[in-house]
Design an enzyme around this catalytic site. Structure first.
Site, PDB file in Angstrom:
ATOM      1  N   TYR A  63       0.874  -1.182   0.000  1.00 43.89           N
ATOM      2  CA  TYR A  63       0.000   0.000   0.000  1.00 43.89           C
ATOM      3  C   TYR A  63       0.907   1.227   0.000  1.00 43.89           C
ATOM      4  O   TYR A  63       1.526   1.573   1.005  1.00 43.89           O
ATOM      5  CB  TYR A  63      -0.924   0.026   1.222  1.00 43.89           C
ATOM      6  N   PHE A 213     -13.213  -5.134   1.725  1.00 48.53           N
ATOM      7  CA  PHE A 213     -14.321  -4.338   1.172  1.00 48.53           C
ATOM      8  C   PHE A 213     -15.610  -4.529   1.991  1.00 48.53           C
ATOM      9  O   PHE A 213     -16.691  -4.724   1.420  1.00 48.53           O
ATOM     10  CB  PHE A 213     -14.592  -4.701  -0.297  1.00 48.53           C
ATOM     11  N   PRO A 214     -15.543  -4.454   3.326  1.00 53.33           N
ATOM     12  CA  PRO A 214     -16.770  -4.654   4.127  1.00 53.33           C
ATOM     13  C   PRO A 214     -17.836  -3.602   3.838  1.00 53.33           C
ATOM     14  O   PRO A 214     -19.029  -3.847   4.045  1.00 53.33           O
ATOM     15  CB  PRO A 214     -16.274  -4.561   5.578  1.00 53.33           C
ATOM     16  N   LEU A 215     -17.387  -2.431   3.356  1.00 52.69           N
ATOM     17  CA  LEU A 215     -18.340  -1.357   3.030  1.00 52.69           C
ATOM     18  C   LEU A 215     -18.516  -1.224   1.524  1.00 52.69           C
ATOM     19  O   LEU A 215     -19.085  -0.250   1.049  1.00 52.69           O
ATOM     20  CB  LEU A 215     -17.845  -0.024   3.616  1.00 52.69           C
ATOM     21  N   GLY A 217     -15.842  -1.253  -0.609  1.00 53.38           N
ATOM     22  CA  GLY A 217     -14.568  -0.888  -1.215  1.00 53.38           C
ATOM     23  C   GLY A 217     -14.542   0.544  -1.694  1.00 53.38           C
ATOM     24  O   GLY A 217     -15.123   1.436  -1.057  1.00 53.38           O
ATOM     25  N   PHE A 218     -13.908   0.768  -2.851  1.00 55.79           N
ATOM     26  CA  PHE A 218     -13.693   2.140  -3.328  1.00 55.79           C
ATOM     27  C   PHE A 218     -14.998   2.870  -3.618  1.00 55.79           C
ATOM     28  O   PHE A 218     -15.062   4.094  -3.589  1.00 55.79           O
ATOM     29  CB  PHE A 218     -12.806   2.123  -4.583  1.00 55.79           C
ATOM     30  N   THR A 219     -16.043   2.106  -3.932  1.00 54.38           N
ATOM     31  CA  THR A 219     -17.364   2.715  -4.116  1.00 54.38           C
ATOM     32  C   THR A 219     -18.262   2.153  -3.023  1.00 54.38           C
ATOM     33  O   THR A 219     -18.786   1.048  -3.145  1.00 54.38           O
ATOM     34  CB  THR A 219     -17.955   2.348  -5.488  1.00 54.38           C
ATOM     35  N   PRO A 220     -18.431   2.889  -1.905  1.00 55.77           N
ATOM     36  CA  PRO A 220     -19.185   2.317  -0.787  1.00 55.77           C
ATOM     37  C   PRO A 220     -20.586   1.863  -1.193  1.00 55.77           C
ATOM     38  O   PRO A 220     -21.199   2.404  -2.122  1.00 55.77           O
ATOM     39  CB  PRO A 220     -19.220   3.458   0.224  1.00 55.77           C
TER      40      PRO A 220
HETATM   41  N1  LIG Z   1      -6.750  -8.794   1.066  1.00 55.13           N
HETATM   42  C1  LIG Z   1      -7.087  -8.004   0.084  1.00 55.13           C
HETATM   43  O1  LIG Z   1      -6.961  -8.356  -1.079  1.00 55.13           O
HETATM   44  C2  LIG Z   1      -7.656  -6.643   0.369  1.00 55.13           C
HETATM   45  C3  LIG Z   1      -8.279  -5.911  -0.661  1.00 55.13           C
HETATM   46  C4  LIG Z   1      -8.819  -4.678  -0.361  1.00 55.13           C
HETATM   47  C5  LIG Z   1      -8.744  -4.184   0.932  1.00 55.13           C
HETATM   48  N2  LIG Z   1      -8.130  -4.912   1.909  1.00 55.13           N
HETATM   49  C6  LIG Z   1      -8.104  -4.436   3.309  1.00 55.13           C
HETATM   50  O2  LIG Z   1      -9.438  -4.253   3.708  1.00 55.13           O
HETATM   51  C7  LIG Z   1      -9.601  -2.949   4.265  1.00 55.13           C
HETATM   52  C8  LIG Z   1     -11.011  -2.464   3.992  1.00 55.13           C
HETATM   53  O3  LIG Z   1     -11.234  -2.319   2.617  1.00 55.13           O
HETATM   54  P1  LIG Z   1     -11.355  -0.900   1.906  1.00 55.13           P
HETATM   55  O4  LIG Z   1     -10.815   0.162   2.784  1.00 55.13           O
HETATM   56  O5  LIG Z   1     -10.782  -1.039   0.560  1.00 55.13           O
HETATM   57  O6  LIG Z   1     -12.902  -0.781   1.679  1.00 55.13           O
HETATM   58  P2  LIG Z   1     -14.151  -0.551   2.660  1.00 55.13           P
HETATM   59  O7  LIG Z   1     -13.741  -0.601   4.070  1.00 55.13           O
HETATM   60  O8  LIG Z   1     -15.212  -1.462   2.189  1.00 55.13           O
HETATM   61  O9  LIG Z   1     -14.624   0.909   2.244  1.00 55.13           O
HETATM   62  C9  LIG Z   1     -13.772   2.006   2.260  1.00 55.13           C
HETATM   63  C10 LIG Z   1     -14.505   3.139   1.565  1.00 55.13           C
HETATM   64  O10 LIG Z   1     -15.655   3.478   2.323  1.00 55.13           O
HETATM   65  C11 LIG Z   1     -15.595   4.858   2.699  1.00 55.13           C
HETATM   66  N3  LIG Z   1     -16.132   4.920   4.071  1.00 55.13           N
HETATM   67  C12 LIG Z   1     -15.602   4.381   5.185  1.00 55.13           C
HETATM   68  N4  LIG Z   1     -16.385   4.617   6.242  1.00 55.13           N
HETATM   69  C13 LIG Z   1     -17.445   5.320   5.785  1.00 55.13           C
HETATM   70  C14 LIG Z   1     -18.591   5.867   6.394  1.00 55.13           C
HETATM   71  N5  LIG Z   1     -18.825   5.718   7.697  1.00 55.13           N
HETATM   72  N6  LIG Z   1     -19.490   6.543   5.611  1.00 55.13           N
HETATM   73  C15 LIG Z   1     -19.274   6.688   4.282  1.00 55.13           C
HETATM   74  N7  LIG Z   1     -18.190   6.192   3.651  1.00 55.13           N
HETATM   75  C16 LIG Z   1     -17.286   5.520   4.388  1.00 55.13           C
HETATM   76  C17 LIG Z   1     -14.149   5.255   2.602  1.00 55.13           C
HETATM   77  O11 LIG Z   1     -14.037   6.612   2.270  1.00 55.13           O
HETATM   78  P3  LIG Z   1     -13.471   7.709   3.325  1.00 55.13           P
HETATM   79  O12 LIG Z   1     -11.983   7.539   3.348  1.00 55.13           O
HETATM   80  O13 LIG Z   1     -13.917   9.001   2.734  1.00 55.13           O
HETATM   81  O14 LIG Z   1     -14.113   7.428   4.636  1.00 55.13           O
HETATM   82  C18 LIG Z   1     -13.670   4.379   1.455  1.00 55.13           C
HETATM   83  O15 LIG Z   1     -13.985   4.988   0.213  1.00 55.13           O
HETATM   84  C19 LIG Z   1      -8.512  -2.115   3.584  1.00 55.13           C
HETATM   85  O16 LIG Z   1      -8.236  -0.953   4.297  1.00 55.13           O
HETATM   86  C20 LIG Z   1      -7.382  -3.105   3.506  1.00 55.13           C
HETATM   87  O17 LIG Z   1      -6.658  -3.091   4.727  1.00 55.13           O
HETATM   88  C21 LIG Z   1      -7.611  -6.141   1.646  1.00 55.13           C
END
Ligand SMILES: NC(=O)c1ccc[n+]([C@@H]2O[C@H](COP(=O)([O-])OP(=O)(O)OC[C@H]3O[C@@H](n4cnc5c(N)ncnc54)[C@H](OP(=O)(O)O)[C@@H]3O)[C@@H](O)[C@H]2O)c1
Length: 308
Positions: A63, A213-215, A217-220
């Protein structure tokens, strides 16, 4: 099951961690490449997470590359004894920000040393071997060669526990014949539930399931059902999406990512949100019916940048 019945912690290696953790990927620059616009704000998010009780951080040296690990070290070193930092190996970044596989003996060994140096650790607590598969979906194929390398690094004392990411049940079974697997990190959320059977099987075996991507991912996630349930409960939609995951199975550990302290606080408060049975049933129906009313946007249908 509501959160009243859900335990607040689940074992991850030798620690029982809070089920609501934090994923650091969003702290790097655009496209998870380069530094963030405001590194001080990024460090503040990390400090706030830990000050709020988060003791499970997800990161990787790819990252940035190196950026999120360096931010974690700058913000949090020396680490508290109960903080579990989980990193991952198996990819490297091209000069253009592309995500490239990195599974050779040399690349995996280098990745472990890079993580140790950038996090300033002597031992990495948990390392996930991230299989490339189909970018965000797993694809069958033996993982024996790279996992054997990682298991050797574990025997050399550089890694305490091993997990797998973006893997199929067959790959997990193969992995468990090679070494102890403490966690699986795959794509899963309210609208992406290919691992329903897998996560229950892992729960029976005491293995943590950590959805990436619990939320969404890049497009919530966006769904009118999710918004309606949230409105009814007086909560934010993202809190409901996280509460649904917490209620889904006791071995689910959450690592929602955000670059915003306000979103971080909102997400952590989801641990207190209790979903009544009718809310759970309505949310379950989102996947069962696909896009229920034509207004919902299923995260799978939205193009987004690729990132392991
Ligand atoms: N093993 C793998 O292949 C893999 C792949 C992807 C990710 N990951 C891990 O999984 C973690 C989580 O995935 P992710 O961060 O990609 O996706 P995510 O947690 O599903 O969603 C993140 C997105 O949601 C937005 N968000 C977060 N909280 C919010 C809220 N309360 N209200 C509105 N929008 C909100 C964030 O924007 P803002 O910044 O504006 O809040 C960001 O755009 C990563 O940080 C990474 O450590 C692992």
């Amino acid at each position: 099951m509501s959160q009243i019945d859900s335990p607040r912690t689940f074992p991850l290696g030798r620690h029982a961690v809070e089920r609501l953790g934090y994923g650091a990927m969003q702290l790097a620059g655009p496209g998870v490449f380069g530094p963030p616009k405001d590194p001080q704000a990024a460090r503040a998010v990390l400090r706030e997470a830990v000050a709020s009780g988060v003791n499970h951080l997800d990161t990787s040296d790819f990252y940035g590359p190196h950026v999120t690990n360096q931010l974690i070290r700058e913000a949090l070193y020396p680490y508290s004894d109960d903080l579990v930092i989980v990193t991952k190996v198996g990819a490297r970044r091209g000069a253009d920000g592309s995500w490239l596989p990195a599974f050779s003996d040399e690349e995996l060994t280098q990745a472990i040393h890079d993580n140790l140096r950038n996090l300033r650790l002597d031992v990495l607590e948990v390392v996930n071997l991230r299989i490339m598969g189909d970018t965000h979906s797993p694809a069958e194929g033996s993982i024996e060669a790279p996992l054997t390398v990682l298991a050797d690094l574990q025997r050399r004392g550089l890694v305490r526990h091993i997990g797998l990411s973006n893997v199929t049940p067959a790959q997990i079974a193969e992995g468990r014949r090679i070494c102890n697997i403490v966690c699986v990190q795959n794509h899963y959320n309210l609208v992406h539930r290919a691992d329903d059977d897998l996560l229950e099987d892992l729960a029976r075996n005491g293995i943590a399931y950590v959805p990436f991507f619990p939320l969404g991912g890049f497009t919530p996630l966006q769904s009118s059902t999710l918004s309606q349930v949230a409105r009814h409960l007086g909560a934010a939609p993202m809190q409901v999406a996280l509460a649904w995951l917490l209620a889904r199975a006791p071995n689910i550990l959450l690592i929602p990512g955000t670059s915003s302290i306000a979103h971080l606080r909102e997400n952590l408060a989801a641990a207190e949100l209790q979903l009544p049975e009718d809310a759970v049933a309505a949310l379950d129906g989102i996947e069962a019916h696909g896009i229920p009313d034509g207004k919902a946007v299923n995260a799978r249908s939205v193009p987004r940048p690729t990132a392991p």
